[in-house]
Motif scaffolding. Structure first.
Motif, PDB file in Angstrom:
ATOM      1  N   ALA B  18       0.834  -1.202   0.000  1.00 55.08           N
ATOM      2  CA  ALA B  18       0.000   0.000   0.000  1.00 55.08           C
ATOM      3  C   ALA B  18       0.871   1.255   0.000  1.00 55.08           C
ATOM      4  O   ALA B  18       0.653   2.179  -0.794  1.00 55.08           O
ATOM      5  N   ARG B  19       1.842   1.268   0.886  1.00 55.29           N
ATOM      6  CA  ARG B  19       2.726   2.440   0.944  1.00 55.29           C
ATOM      7  C   ARG B  19       3.532   2.588  -0.331  1.00 55.29           C
ATOM      8  O   ARG B  19       3.744   3.703  -0.819  1.00 55.29           O
ATOM      9  N   ALA B  20       3.979   1.467  -0.882  1.00 53.16           N
ATOM     10  CA  ALA B  20       4.756   1.528  -2.121  1.00 53.16           C
ATOM     11  C   ALA B  20       3.914   2.128  -3.241  1.00 53.16           C
ATOM     12  O   ALA B  20       4.403   2.936  -4.029  1.00 53.16           O
ATOM     13  N   ASN B  21       2.658   1.763  -3.283  1.00 57.88           N
ATOM     14  CA  ASN B  21       1.772   2.329  -4.309  1.00 57.88           C
ATOM     15  C   ASN B  21       1.602   3.826  -4.123  1.00 57.88           C
ATOM     16  O   ASN B  21       1.590   4.581  -5.094  1.00 57.88           O
ATOM     17  N   MET B  22       1.475   4.246  -2.886  1.00 61.04           N
ATOM     18  CA  MET B  22       1.374   5.676  -2.617  1.00 61.04           C
ATOM     19  C   MET B  22       2.622   6.400  -3.100  1.00 61.04           C
ATOM     20  O   MET B  22       2.545   7.424  -3.784  1.00 61.04           O
ATOM     21  N   LEU B  23       3.763   5.868  -2.728  1.00 60.89           N
ATOM     22  CA  LEU B  23       5.024   6.520  -3.095  1.00 60.89           C
ATOM     23  C   LEU B  23       5.183   6.572  -4.611  1.00 60.89           C
ATOM     24  O   LEU B  23       5.628   7.585  -5.156  1.00 60.89           O
ATOM     25  N   THR B  24       4.826   5.475  -5.253  1.00 61.19           N
ATOM     26  CA  THR B  24       4.936   5.468  -6.717  1.00 61.19           C
ATOM     27  C   THR B  24       4.001   6.493  -7.322  1.00 61.19           C
ATOM     28  O   THR B  24       4.327   7.116  -8.332  1.00 61.19           O
ATOM     29  N   ALA B  25       2.854   6.660  -6.699  1.00 60.60           N
ATOM     30  CA  ALA B  25       1.908   7.658  -7.203  1.00 60.60           C
ATOM     31  C   ALA B  25       2.471   9.062  -7.057  1.00 60.60           C
ATOM     32  O   ALA B  25       2.154   9.956  -7.844  1.00 60.60           O
ATOM     33  N   LEU B  26       3.309   9.249  -6.061  1.00 58.80           N
ATOM     34  CA  LEU B  26       3.880  10.576  -5.826  1.00 58.80           C
ATOM     35  C   LEU B  26       5.139  10.818  -6.651  1.00 58.80           C
ATOM     36  O   LEU B  26       5.708  11.902  -6.612  1.00 58.80           O
ATOM     37  N   MET B  27       5.537   9.812  -7.393  1.00 63.41           N
ATOM     38  CA  MET B  27       6.790   9.919  -8.141  1.00 63.41           C
ATOM     39  C   MET B  27       6.738  10.977  -9.239  1.00 63.41           C
ATOM     40  O   MET B  27       7.777  11.390  -9.742  1.00 63.41           O
ATOM     41  N   ASN B  28       5.557  11.379  -9.646  1.00 64.53           N
ATOM     42  CA  ASN B  28       5.495  12.395 -10.692  1.00 64.53           C
ATOM     43  C   ASN B  28       5.758  13.786 -10.127  1.00 64.53           C
ATOM     44  O   ASN B  28       5.733  14.771 -10.853  1.00 64.53           O
ATOM     45  N   GLY B  29       6.004  13.880  -8.849  1.00 64.98           N
ATOM     46  CA  GLY B  29       6.394  15.146  -8.258  1.00 64.98           C
ATOM     47  C   GLY B  29       5.230  15.979  -7.760  1.00 64.98           C
ATOM     48  O   GLY B  29       5.432  16.951  -7.047  1.00 64.98           O
ATOM     49  N   ARG B  30       4.027  15.600  -8.140  1.00 62.81           N
ATOM     50  CA  ARG B  30       2.892  16.396  -7.674  1.00 62.81           C
ATOM     51  C   ARG B  30       2.440  15.941  -6.303  1.00 62.81           C
ATOM     52  O   ARG B  30       2.602  14.797  -5.929  1.00 62.81           O
ATOM     53  N   ALA B  31       1.844  16.858  -5.579  1.00 60.44           N
ATOM     54  CA  ALA B  31       1.322  16.502  -4.272  1.00 60.44           C
ATOM     55  C   ALA B  31      -0.085  15.936  -4.436  1.00 60.44           C
ATOM     56  O   ALA B  31      -0.861  16.403  -5.268  1.00 60.44           O
TER      57      ALA B  31
END
Lengths: 232, 232
Positions: B18-31
């Motif tokens: 779950a956390r990994a998915n969140m982090l990957t989602a944030l990889m585009n730099g947007r909040a």
DNA sequence: TTCATGCTTCGATGGTAGCCGAAGCATTCC
DNA sequence: GGAATGCTTCGGCTACCATCGAAGCATGAA
């Protein structure tokens, strides 16, 4: 649903304390037996065996059978690089594995990162090479300049031909956890560290499992002469 | 006895799917807001809240309160760099995170990415706009051409004035995870998606939490007429 | 005010994974 | 051959942690 590499899988491998201790123990580049790794992690051999199997299928370590021993080493310096990166993230939150011991300053000053020099001196070395145009660095990518080749041949007897490797770059930037800046990895980083050892400038600490690199008195002078802030 | 940063702690943070998915989602730099991250990870808000608290104390993400929303972003690009490194290790073992489900093909074809169109059709749309010089793209930066403005006004009743926003660019390239190519974000991307919905060309899937976008029969025709490979 | 939304805390549950004892192979030494 | 060492597999135990329902705050809207 999601695509892309499964970072959770790899991260969870490192995420277990026992496995993390094993991996950190392997960061000095030497291969260790399953028993030694078990002792390093403070677990029984059967538990270690389970962990090592997981690390192996995860591609983080590679086994090498030798007699009735089974030696494990990190797969390559890419793994080491990621581990250092994780260490960097952990370091700045102030989360250390255990209270800083007496060896800590030495560890910050010079240590082995897989097979090359890390720590204060490692960072200092890369800085020096860059400033004097012996290498050219673009973010992660580093290449050796013609000047750099001459320098290496003259002062360290390292020729370009020694550095070619089918699967490994000559130069690579590796993020240093204690300095939060880059030091030099790749075949060149390894060759230079090896040369330092051969010249008796520095030697790995004798205590097993230690990553500390001890410089001799003369070694330190020679190193400073080549890579010191007032060198060149 | 051990010294050095506690890499297991940080790695275990990334090690949870779950956390990994969140982090990957944030990889585009947007909040992203906590809810969006929860949806991204496929978990309930209360579980996400727990995860985000851990990520925050671990120094991997940083919160920014805005009204009753709580936006999270990666702390810095060091974090992103480590995540990329982990992805690299995962990729070469061939371990991809592919959660195949019945909705998967639909999701790959068209889905919501924040508030704009993503997936196969999203990428196709951006391609079409670029080829016909309705936009001008330089890597991440996209700007609308005069031709583009006319096109939007004529076919989708979108005027330039509707697109200005104090804190958001009109056009932006957003990396599409299923296609591994860019689709159109920014206020224009959002406005176009909204227009598609208003025109009944497409609608978001009714199942809560789903990101699937369903095109109607006529909507698909109209879309193809405007952005199809043989359009223009 | 009252209601709705976004997020958090609390409590309980269940699944998972680390862990070790015992036993089983493999290799080496005597 | 037999014994010892190194490592693995199996089975059961335990502890941890992700998960969600329900309830509690905080902010914004009506």
């Amino acid at each position: 649903m999601k695509s892309g590499p499964d970072i959770a899988l790899v991260a969870s491998l490192v995420g277990d304390p026992a496995r993390a201790n094993m991996l950190t123990a392997l960061m000095n580049g030497r291969a260790l037996t399953a028993s030694e790794l078990a002792q390093e992690a403070g677990i029984t051999p059967q538990t270690a065996s389970s962990h090592l199997a997981k690390l192996e299928t995860g591609g983080l370590v590679e086994p090498e059978k030798q007699g009735r021993h089974r030696y494990y080493r990190l797969t390559d310096d890419d793994v080491a690089s990621v581990l250092e990166g994780l260490a960097g993230l952990a370091a700045r939150t102030g989360h250390m594995r255990v209270r800083t011991g007496p060896k800590d300053p030495a560890l910050r000053r010079a240590r082995i990162c897989y097979d090359h020099l890390a720590g204060d001196l490692g960072v200092q070395m890369l800085d020096s090479l860059r400033i004097r145009n012996l290498i050219r660095q673009k973010k992660q990518d580093i290449e050796l300049t013609a000047e750099g080749e001459r320098f290496l041949a003259k002062h360290l007897q390292i020729s370009r031909g020694m550095l070619t490797h089918p699967r490994r770059p000559v130069c690579k930037a590796c993020l240093d956890w204690s300095e939060r800046r880059h030091h030099l990895a790749g075949t060149l980083g390894a060759a230079m560290m090896q040369r330092f050892a051969e010249l008796k400038w520095a030697a790995r600490d004798t205590t097993p499992g230690s990553r500390v690199v001890n410089f001799t008195r003369t070694g330190e002078k020679q190193f400073a002469a080549l890579f010191g802030s007032d060198a060149g």
